[in-house]
Design a protein around this motif. Structure first.
Motif, PDB file in Angstrom:
ATOM      1  N   PHE A   1       0.838  -1.192   0.000  1.00  7.87           N
ATOM      2  CA  PHE A   1       0.000   0.000   0.000  1.00  7.87           C
ATOM      3  C   PHE A   1       0.875   1.244   0.000  1.00  7.87           C
ATOM      4  CE2 PHE A   1      -2.110   3.362   2.452  1.00  7.87           C
ATOM      5  CZ  PHE A   1      -3.233   3.559   1.675  1.00  7.87           C
ATOM      6  N   GLY A   2       1.917   1.232   0.821  1.00  8.88           N
ATOM      7  CA  GLY A   2       2.830   2.371   0.885  1.00  8.88           C
ATOM      8  C   GLY A   2       3.522   2.605  -0.445  1.00  8.88           C
ATOM      9  N   ALA A   3       3.911   1.521  -1.112  1.00  7.54           N
ATOM     10  CA  ALA A   3       4.549   1.650  -2.424  1.00  7.54           C
ATOM     11  C   ALA A   3       3.579   2.246  -3.438  1.00  7.54           C
ATOM     12  CB  ALA A   3       5.051   0.288  -2.893  1.00  7.54           C
ATOM     13  N   ALA A   4       2.341   1.792  -3.409  1.00  5.51           N
ATOM     14  CA  ALA A   4       1.341   2.334  -4.331  1.00  5.51           C
ATOM     15  C   ALA A   4       1.070   3.806  -4.045  1.00  5.51           C
ATOM     16  CB  ALA A   4       0.044   1.528  -4.237  1.00  5.51           C
ATOM     17  N   MET A   5       1.032   4.161  -2.768  1.00  2.82           N
ATOM     18  CA  MET A   5       0.816   5.567  -2.409  1.00  2.82           C
ATOM     19  C   MET A   5       2.001   6.423  -2.853  1.00  2.82           C
ATOM     20  SD  MET A   5      -2.165   5.898  -1.316  1.00  2.82           S
ATOM     21  CE  MET A   5      -2.081   7.554  -0.657  1.00  2.82           C
ATOM     22  N   ALA A   6       3.206   5.907  -2.712  1.00  2.71           N
ATOM     23  CA  ALA A   6       4.388   6.647  -3.157  1.00  2.71           C
ATOM     24  C   ALA A   6       4.344   6.854  -4.673  1.00  2.71           C
ATOM     25  CB  ALA A   6       5.664   5.916  -2.745  1.00  2.71           C
ATOM     26  N   ASP A   7       3.951   5.807  -5.405  1.00  6.40           N
ATOM     27  CA  ASP A   7       3.823   5.940  -6.861  1.00  6.40           C
ATOM     28  C   ASP A   7       2.781   6.988  -7.222  1.00  6.40           C
ATOM     29  OD1 ASP A   7       5.759   4.046  -7.349  1.00  6.40           O
ATOM     30  OD2 ASP A   7       4.331   2.416  -7.725  1.00  6.40           O
ATOM     31  N   ALA A   8       1.650   6.951  -6.529  1.00 11.55           N
ATOM     32  CA  ALA A   8       0.591   7.929  -6.798  1.00 11.55           C
ATOM     33  C   ALA A   8       1.079   9.343  -6.493  1.00 11.55           C
ATOM     34  CB  ALA A   8      -0.658   7.603  -5.976  1.00 11.55           C
ATOM     35  N   TRP A   9       1.793   9.494  -5.381  1.00  6.75           N
ATOM     36  CA  TRP A   9       2.315  10.818  -5.008  1.00  6.75           C
ATOM     37  C   TRP A   9       3.277  11.335  -6.069  1.00  6.75           C
ATOM     38  CZ3 TRP A   9       1.103  14.800  -2.324  1.00  6.75           C
ATOM     39  CH2 TRP A   9       2.047  15.765  -2.028  1.00  6.75           C
ATOM     40  N   LEU A  10       4.164  10.465  -6.565  1.00  9.64           N
ATOM     41  CA  LEU A  10       5.099  10.876  -7.605  1.00  9.64           C
ATOM     42  C   LEU A  10       4.372  11.250  -8.888  1.00  9.64           C
ATOM     43  CD1 LEU A  10       7.972   8.306  -7.032  1.00  9.64           C
ATOM     44  CD2 LEU A  10       7.998  10.758  -6.514  1.00  9.64           C
ATOM     45  N   ASP A  11       3.330  10.488  -9.234  1.00  9.19           N
ATOM     46  CA  ASP A  11       2.530  10.823 -10.419  1.00  9.19           C
ATOM     47  C   ASP A  11       1.864  12.180 -10.264  1.00  9.19           C
ATOM     48  OD1 ASP A  11       3.263   8.418 -11.560  1.00  9.19           O
ATOM     49  OD2 ASP A  11       1.340   7.424 -11.127  1.00  9.19           O
ATOM     50  N   LEU A  12       1.325  12.447  -9.067  1.00  9.23           N
ATOM     51  CA  LEU A  12       0.686  13.743  -8.814  1.00  9.23           C
ATOM     52  C   LEU A  12       1.706  14.880  -8.886  1.00  9.23           C
ATOM     53  CD1 LEU A  12      -1.754  12.866  -5.892  1.00  9.23           C
ATOM     54  CD2 LEU A  12      -2.379  13.575  -8.211  1.00  9.23           C
ATOM     55  N   CYS A  13       2.870  14.667  -8.296  1.00 10.86           N
ATOM     56  CA  CYS A  13       3.917  15.696  -8.334  1.00 10.86           C
ATOM     57  C   CYS A  13       4.364  15.971  -9.764  1.00 10.86           C
ATOM     58  CB  CYS A  13       5.105  15.285  -7.477  1.00 10.86           C
ATOM     59  SG  CYS A  13       4.775  15.360  -5.715  1.00 10.86           S
ATOM     60  N   ASP A  14       4.523  14.912 -10.543  1.00 12.26           N
ATOM     61  CA  ASP A  14       4.929  15.061 -11.938  1.00 12.26           C
ATOM     62  C   ASP A  14       3.881  15.838 -12.724  1.00 12.26           C
ATOM     63  OD1 ASP A  14       6.629  14.497 -14.222  1.00 12.26           O
ATOM     64  OD2 ASP A  14       5.104  13.038 -14.832  1.00 12.26           O
ATOM     65  N   GLU A  15       2.636  15.487 -12.535  1.00  7.09           N
ATOM     66  CA  GLU A  15       1.543  16.170 -13.230  1.00  7.09           C
ATOM     67  C   GLU A  15       1.497  17.644 -12.850  1.00  7.09           C
ATOM     68  OE1 GLU A  15      -1.249  17.073 -15.724  1.00  7.09           O
ATOM     69  OE2 GLU A  15      -0.598  14.986 -15.637  1.00  7.09           O
ATOM     70  N   TRP A  16       1.560  17.924 -11.553  1.00 11.18           N
ATOM     71  CA  TRP A  16       1.459  19.297 -11.072  1.00 11.18           C
ATOM     72  C   TRP A  16       2.656  20.135 -11.536  1.00 11.18           C
ATOM     73  CZ3 TRP A  16      -2.119  22.434  -9.826  1.00 11.18           C
ATOM     74  CH2 TRP A  16      -1.833  23.632  -9.167  1.00 11.18           C
ATOM     75  N   THR A  17       3.847  19.551 -11.500  1.00 11.00           N
ATOM     76  CA  THR A  17       5.041  20.280 -11.919  1.00 11.00           C
ATOM     77  C   THR A  17       4.948  20.669 -13.390  1.00 11.00           C
ATOM     78  OG1 THR A  17       6.370  19.110 -10.285  1.00 11.00           O
ATOM     79  CG2 THR A  17       7.562  20.159 -12.071  1.00 11.00           C
ATOM     80  N   GLY A  18       4.505  19.742 -14.210  1.00 12.24           N
ATOM     81  CA  GLY A  18       4.321  20.048 -15.630  1.00 12.24           C
ATOM     82  C   GLY A  18       3.296  21.143 -15.839  1.00 12.24           C
ATOM     83  N   PHE A  19       2.223  21.086 -15.084  1.00 15.76           N
ATOM     84  CA  PHE A  19       1.177  22.098 -15.208  1.00 15.76           C
ATOM     85  C   PHE A  19       1.688  23.474 -14.800  1.00 15.76           C
ATOM     86  CE2 PHE A  19      -2.191  24.541 -13.076  1.00 15.76           C
ATOM     87  CZ  PHE A  19      -2.981  24.812 -14.171  1.00 15.76           C
ATOM     88  N   VAL A  20       2.345  23.555 -13.656  1.00 19.18           N
ATOM     89  CA  VAL A  20       2.837  24.840 -13.162  1.00 19.18           C
ATOM     90  C   VAL A  20       3.869  25.425 -14.127  1.00 19.18           C
ATOM     91  CG1 VAL A  20       4.150  25.950 -11.302  1.00 19.18           C
ATOM     92  CG2 VAL A  20       2.286  24.386 -10.750  1.00 19.18           C
ATOM     93  N   THR A  21       4.722  24.579 -14.671  1.00 19.19           N
ATOM     94  CA  THR A  21       5.711  25.045 -15.641  1.00 19.19           C
ATOM     95  C   THR A  21       5.023  25.665 -16.859  1.00 19.19           C
ATOM     96  OG1 THR A  21       7.283  23.361 -14.932  1.00 19.19           O
ATOM     97  CG2 THR A  21       7.643  24.326 -17.112  1.00 19.19           C
ATOM     98  N   GLY A  22       4.014  24.983 -17.359  1.00 15.26           N
ATOM     99  CA  GLY A  22       3.254  25.514 -18.494  1.00 15.26           C
ATOM    100  C   GLY A  22       2.548  26.822 -18.171  1.00 15.26           C
ATOM    101  N   ARG A  23       1.994  26.898 -16.967  1.00 19.84           N
ATOM    102  CA  ARG A  23       1.302  28.131 -16.573  1.00 19.84           C
ATOM    103  C   ARG A  23       2.293  29.288 -16.431  1.00 19.84           C
ATOM    104  NH1 ARG A  23      -2.483  29.396 -18.392  1.00 19.84           N
ATOM    105  NH2 ARG A  23      -2.459  31.148 -16.962  1.00 19.84           N
ATOM    106  N   LEU A  24       3.458  29.020 -15.882  1.00 21.94           N
ATOM    107  CA  LEU A  24       4.463  30.085 -15.760  1.00 21.94           C
ATOM    108  C   LEU A  24       4.907  30.588 -17.130  1.00 21.94           C
ATOM    109  CD1 LEU A  24       6.610  28.777 -12.786  1.00 21.94           C
ATOM    110  CD2 LEU A  24       5.092  30.772 -12.795  1.00 21.94           C
TER     111      LEU A  24
END
Length: 115
Positions: free
Chosen positions: A31-54
């Protein structure tokens, strides 16, 4: 090699502890591994979005600085805010998709495969 103890009942206790570990503790690791993967996916998505918005913020600021007709400024601002609103809504949908996928993976047991 099986552990043995000179204390009566200790072997049975060790076996029960091993069963508990297999039943309860190991799935938590998955479960912890899956949560870590999900967190990394969310961070990757958000970082790409913020970069585009900037980048869009800089383009809009440049467009406003280059504007020679004051009547065009509201059009530039309006287009900027409309695009931002649309992109934030799209990003919320993408983040929701990432979260739903993680939830499905965890619920279906794919998280155990990751461990």
């Amino acid at each position: 090699m099986k552990k043995t103890s000179k204390t009566p009942g200790a072997n049975e206790a060790l076996e029960r502890m091993a069963e508990m570990e297999m039943t309860f503790i190991r799935p938590l690791g998955a479960f912890g591994a899956a949560m870590a993967d999900a967190w990394l996916d969310l961070c990757d998505e958000w970082t790409g979005f913020v970069t585009g918005r900037l980048r869009q913020d800089v383009r809009t600021a440049n467009d406003m600085l280059q504007c020679r007709n004051p009547a065009d400024l509201p059009k530039i601002q309006s287009a900027f805010f409309q695009k931002a609103l649309d992109e934030y809504q799209e990003e919320a949908n993408r983040m929701n998709t990432v979260i739903q996928k993680a939830s499905r993976d965890i619920a279906s047991g794919n998280a155990q495969d990751a461990a």
